[in-house]
Design a protein around this motif. Structure first.
Motif, PDB file in Angstrom:
ATOM      1  N   THR A   1      13.718 -22.917   3.114  1.00  0.00           N
ATOM      2  CA  THR A   1      14.770 -23.078   2.121  1.00  0.00           C
ATOM      3  C   THR A   1      16.045 -23.632   2.740  1.00  0.00           C
ATOM      4  N   HIS A   2      16.775 -24.360   1.898  1.00  0.00           N
ATOM      5  CA  HIS A   2      18.074 -24.882   2.266  1.00  0.00           C
ATOM      6  C   HIS A   2      19.163 -23.926   1.830  1.00  0.00           C
ATOM      7  N   ASN A   3      18.738 -23.009   0.994  1.00  0.00           N
ATOM      8  CA  ASN A   3      19.691 -22.224   0.241  1.00  0.00           C
ATOM      9  C   ASN A   3      19.904 -20.880   0.943  1.00  0.00           C
ATOM     10  N   MET A   4      21.060 -20.742   1.570  1.00  0.00           N
ATOM     11  CA  MET A   4      21.353 -19.523   2.326  1.00  0.00           C
ATOM     12  C   MET A   4      21.226 -18.276   1.470  1.00  0.00           C
ATOM     13  N   ALA A   5      21.796 -18.381   0.261  1.00  0.00           N
ATOM     14  CA  ALA A   5      21.780 -17.215  -0.616  1.00  0.00           C
ATOM     15  C   ALA A   5      20.346 -16.822  -0.931  1.00  0.00           C
ATOM     16  N   GLN A   6      19.514 -17.864  -1.122  1.00  0.00           N
ATOM     17  CA  GLN A   6      18.108 -17.579  -1.426  1.00  0.00           C
ATOM     18  C   GLN A   6      17.431 -16.879  -0.248  1.00  0.00           C
ATOM     19  N   ALA A   7      17.679 -17.383   0.943  1.00  0.00           N
ATOM     20  CA  ALA A   7      17.080 -16.773   2.127  1.00  0.00           C
ATOM     21  C   ALA A   7      17.509 -15.312   2.220  1.00  0.00           C
ATOM     22  N   ARG A   8      18.753 -15.085   1.942  1.00  0.00           N
ATOM     23  CA  ARG A   8      19.289 -13.740   2.070  1.00  0.00           C
ATOM     24  C   ARG A   8      18.706 -12.812   1.003  1.00  0.00           C
ATOM     25  N   ARG A   9      18.634 -13.331  -0.216  1.00  0.00           N
ATOM     26  CA  ARG A   9      18.102 -12.533  -1.323  1.00  0.00           C
ATOM     27  C   ARG A   9      16.626 -12.251  -1.170  1.00  0.00           C
ATOM     28  N   ALA A  10      15.890 -13.306  -0.770  1.00  0.00           N
ATOM     29  CA  ALA A  10      14.449 -13.269  -1.015  1.00  0.00           C
ATOM     30  C   ALA A  10      13.591 -13.101   0.228  1.00  0.00           C
ATOM     31  N   SER A  11      14.167 -12.729   1.367  1.00  0.00           N
ATOM     32  CA  SER A  11      13.276 -12.610   2.524  1.00  0.00           C
ATOM     33  C   SER A  11      13.557 -11.402   3.389  1.00  0.00           C
ATOM     34  N   ASP A  12      12.526 -10.978   4.111  1.00  0.00           N
ATOM     35  CA  ASP A  12      12.639  -9.837   5.014  1.00  0.00           C
ATOM     36  C   ASP A  12      13.135 -10.272   6.383  1.00  0.00           C
ATOM     37  N   GLU A  13      12.602 -11.406   6.831  1.00  0.00           N
ATOM     38  CA  GLU A  13      13.029 -11.924   8.129  1.00  0.00           C
ATOM     39  C   GLU A  13      13.442 -13.370   7.984  1.00  0.00           C
TER      40      GLU A  13
ATOM     41  N   MET B   1      20.485 -11.144  10.716  1.00  0.00           N
ATOM     42  CA  MET B   1      20.878 -12.534  10.922  1.00  0.00           C
ATOM     43  C   MET B   1      22.145 -12.882  10.166  1.00  0.00           C
ATOM     44  N   PHE B   2      22.263 -12.341   8.953  1.00  0.00           N
ATOM     45  CA  PHE B   2      23.425 -12.721   8.170  1.00  0.00           C
ATOM     46  C   PHE B   2      24.670 -11.908   8.513  1.00  0.00           C
ATOM     47  N   VAL B   3      24.458 -10.714   9.084  1.00  0.00           N
ATOM     48  CA  VAL B   3      25.636  -9.878   9.398  1.00  0.00           C
ATOM     49  C   VAL B   3      26.064 -10.079  10.847  1.00  0.00           C
ATOM     50  N   THR B   4      25.099  -9.986  11.756  1.00  0.00           N
ATOM     51  CA  THR B   4      25.452 -10.117  13.167  1.00  0.00           C
ATOM     52  C   THR B   4      24.515 -11.091  13.870  1.00  0.00           C
ATOM     53  N   PRO B   5      24.656 -12.384  13.584  1.00  0.00           N
ATOM     54  CA  PRO B   5      23.812 -13.355  14.283  1.00  0.00           C
ATOM     55  C   PRO B   5      24.140 -13.361  15.772  1.00  0.00           C
ATOM     56  N   THR B   6      23.126 -13.550  16.602  1.00  0.00           N
ATOM     57  CA  THR B   6      23.375 -13.518  18.040  1.00  0.00           C
ATOM     58  C   THR B   6      23.795 -14.881  18.580  1.00  0.00           C
ATOM     59  N   ALA B   7      23.202 -15.943  18.041  1.00  0.00           N
ATOM     60  CA  ALA B   7      23.530 -17.256  18.580  1.00  0.00           C
ATOM     61  C   ALA B   7      24.728 -17.855  17.850  1.00  0.00           C
ATOM     62  N   GLN B   8      25.565 -18.569  18.605  1.00  0.00           N
ATOM     63  CA  GLN B   8      26.732 -19.222  18.025  1.00  0.00           C
ATOM     64  C   GLN B   8      26.323 -20.219  16.939  1.00  0.00           C
ATOM     65  N   GLU B   9      25.235 -20.994  17.231  1.00  0.00           N
ATOM     66  CA  GLU B   9      24.783 -22.004  16.265  1.00  0.00           C
ATOM     67  C   GLU B   9      24.430 -21.345  14.929  1.00  0.00           C
ATOM     68  N   THR B  10      23.783 -20.194  14.996  1.00  0.00           N
ATOM     69  CA  THR B  10      23.374 -19.516  13.769  1.00  0.00           C
ATOM     70  C   THR B  10      24.583 -19.149  12.928  1.00  0.00           C
ATOM     71  N   SER B  11      25.576 -18.533  13.572  1.00  0.00           N
ATOM     72  CA  SER B  11      26.725 -18.107  12.774  1.00  0.00           C
ATOM     73  C   SER B  11      27.478 -19.311  12.242  1.00  0.00           C
ATOM     74  N   ASP B  12      27.552 -20.387  13.040  1.00  0.00           N
ATOM     75  CA  ASP B  12      28.192 -21.609  12.535  1.00  0.00           C
ATOM     76  C   ASP B  12      27.474 -22.109  11.286  1.00  0.00           C
ATOM     77  N   TYR B  13      26.150 -22.109  11.338  1.00  0.00           N
ATOM     78  CA  TYR B  13      25.380 -22.629  10.205  1.00  0.00           C
ATOM     79  C   TYR B  13      25.539 -21.745   8.989  1.00  0.00           C
ATOM     80  N   ILE B  14      25.411 -20.458   9.206  1.00  0.00           N
ATOM     81  CA  ILE B  14      25.488 -19.521   8.085  1.00  0.00           C
ATOM     82  C   ILE B  14      26.854 -19.579   7.425  1.00  0.00           C
TER      83      ILE B  14
END
Lengths: 270, 309
Positions: free
Chosen positions: A222-234, A252-265
């Motif tokens: 998915t491209h849709n962050m909200a969808q990923a957050r709503r609809a998935s376990d991992e 992942m959405f609260v405390t991402p470990t990688a800088q790239e992840t938090s930038d993207y989110i």
């Protein structure tokens, strides 16, 4: 629950690895000379919904499409490494793709019902795999059951013989999910299943996907962050063909470990 | 030309036409002429043929005899008869056999080119098939005379090799390329998404083709076959050379026959313009025209037709 013993003739099925539906090791993939995946090592747990997220062109669809090897259709794809589905390496030359695809159903970005009636669409996959004549009653039973499961039965029960392509996009996408069910796959791969749908249809299909949770291992791009957050376990976050982070959605959405992840989110790119 | 001054004062010459306007007009007229010429031509040809054949239909023709008698004896001195049944049967039998040859060939070739061949193979094959369609019919007739004829005599131990079998095979090979091209277009027009969906459901390549692609392309394939039939009906030279050109109601593929087209081609030059025989030949022309018109129209409707699954 998905049944990993469905391919019981394999020694791998009984090993401890059985809690993972999909495991990739050192997976590299090239489109011609362009490398799209780099050393992907991924363990996707059985029975949950896993989202693949990341910016366009990061390789998430490529990864998804190599799991059932539908990517081979392109003809100029080369891979190294392994992809184990339910304990079987599907990259091996002697693997029977028909059997792999029986275990691994796929939903595409654009709803792609076959140019047949609604009924024939639902029964299509089942017919391919059952290899024998199906009685009319049995057929109707299978069709009704599948359409009930995707919450489409009430809308279409009076026009099962009409062309599936005349349905709305939302109904088409639900139908595309329904036709996988009679085959009884263990895994469902979904390649941006809501990207062609309007917001209302999106939430209807998302709800449906959530309904199916637990009965299938689901991997959804998915491209849709909200969808990923709503609809998935991992969630698996990918960037430039590499897996950057793989963790429970919440983390992942609260405390991402990688800088790239938090930038993207946070929407800094993508 | 003094527009700057005109615009400054807020007025301009709204009627001014420059060269581009005239070019546009002329091109429009040319394109329109090109577009309607097809309609004008077909109506013109129809009027011409009926004009020449109509006298026979009204004055001499015995409709019953025309369609049921196999006796085509237009040159008989005391009692000329104009029974076209043998000619119709000749054309029909040759075309029928031609389709038996051409349909499997062309569908097979189209499926291979559209679904299996890749890259260079595909391109080369497409060009070759199109080249095959460009072989003049007299060359095919020559092949019928000089290769097929002795081959048939030897293989089947029959006295004459110029017969339904010969003409049918030749005509089938002639019609196959155009049928292949149209059928291939029809197969290519089936969206990739259908194939992908079926394959992802676990269909083998053959199942994808047989259960999804062919049904989806059905209309185009029917059109391809119909256009092949139309081609067969209208073909003259090759049939004239390979069929034996003798009036017969064929009972086996080894009988010589005569086709409608070949009859017109062979006899028209020998008749006096306006004579009964001359007009009768034009009546055959009307029949041919009508049949091919209907076949092509049906094919066209199929191509345009919305698929009903």
């Amino acid at each position: 629950m998905a049944d990993p013993s469905a391919l019981a003739d394999s020694p791998g099925a009984d090993s401890p690895a059985a809690e993972y539906a999909i495991r990739t090791r050192d997976l590299n993939l090239w489109y011609g000379t362009f490398q799209a995946l780099f050393d992907v090592d991924l363990d996707i747990k059985d029975g949950i919904i896993t989202s693949l997220i990341g910016p366009s062109g990061c390789g998430k669809s490529t990864l998804l499409r190599s799991i059932n090897r539908i990517i081979d259709r392109l003809g100029y794809v080369r891979t190294t490494g392994s992809i184990e589905v339910l304990g079987h390496d599907v990259q091996r030359d002697d693997v029977e793709l028909v059997q792999v695809r029986k275990q691994v159903g796929m939903v595409f970005q654009r709803p792609n019902p076959l140019p047949l009636s609604i009924r024939d669409n639902v029964i299509f996959g089942y017919r391919l795999h059952s290899g024998e004549k199906i009685s009319k009653d049995r057929r109707d039973e299978i069709v009704e059951d599948a359409l009930q499961q995707v919450l489409l039965w009430d809308q279409v029960k009076d026009r099962l013989g009409s062309p599936a392509t005349a349905l709305s996009l939302e109904e088409q996408q639900k139908l595309c999910i329904a036709r996988l069910l009679p085959v009884k796959p263990a895994l469902l791969l979904m390649d941006e299943p809501c990207s062609a749908l309007d917001p209302e249809a999106t939430s209807a299909v998302e709800e449906l996907i959530w309904e199916l949770r637990g009965r299938f291992t689901i991997v959804i791009v998915t491209h849709n962050m909200a969808q990923a957050r709503r609809a998935s376990d991992e969630c698996v976050f990918m960037l430039m063909g590499k897996v950057i982070e793989h963790s429970p959605t919440e983390r992942m959405f609260v405390t991402p470990t990688a800088q790239e992840t938090s930038d993207y989110i946070e929407g800094r790119y993508g | 030309m003094d527009s700057s001054g005109a615009q400054a004062s807020g007025t301009f010459d709204a009627d001014r036409r420059n060269a581009s306007w005239w070019v546009d007009r002329v091109v429009q007229a040319l394109v329109f002429t090109g577009g309607v010429s097809a309609i004008v031509l077909i109506i013109g040809i129809f009027v011409f043929i009926t004009g020449h054949g109509f006298g026979f239909i009204t004055d001499h023709m015995d409709v019953g005899e025309f369609f049921t008698s196999p006796k085509w004896r237009p040159t008989s001195d005391n009692n000329p008869t104009y029974g076209a049944l043998a000619l119709i049967a000749g054309t029909a039998s040759v075309t029928g056999l031609a389709m038996l040859v051409a349909v499997p060939f062309s569908l097979g070739a189209a499926i291979f080119i559209a679904e299996f061949a890749k890259g260079k193979t595909r391109e080369v094959l497409k060009v070759l098939v199109e080249l095959l369609a460009a072989i003049p019919s007299v060359v095919w007739g020559f092949i019928g005379l000089s290769i097929m004829n002795p081959l048939i005599i030897e293989t089947f131990d029959v006295p004459v090799g110029l017969n339904v079998l010969n003409a049918g095979v030749i005509l089938g090979l002639m019609a196959a390329p155009i049928m292949t091209t149209i059928a291939e277009d029809a197969l290519k027009a089936v969206p990739e998404g259908f194939r992908e969906a079926a394959e992802a459901l676990g269909a083998t390549r053959w199942q994808v083709i047989f259960k999804v692609v062919l049904p989806a392309a059905r209309n185009g394939l029917v059109a391809a076959v119909l256009l092949g039939v139309g081609r067969g009906f209208g073909e003259t030279m090759a049939v004239l050379m390979a069929s034996g050109h003798s009036i017969n109601l064929p009972t086996s593929p080894f009988d010589s026959v005569r086709a409608l087209t070949a009859t017109i081609a062979a006899e028209l030059g020998e008749t006096a313009a306006g004579s009964e025989h001359y007009q009768a030949l034009f009546t055959l022309g009307i029949l041919l025209f009508g049949v091919t018109f209907v076949i092509n129209l049906t094919a066209d409707l199929f191509i345009r037709g919305r698929r009903k699954p």
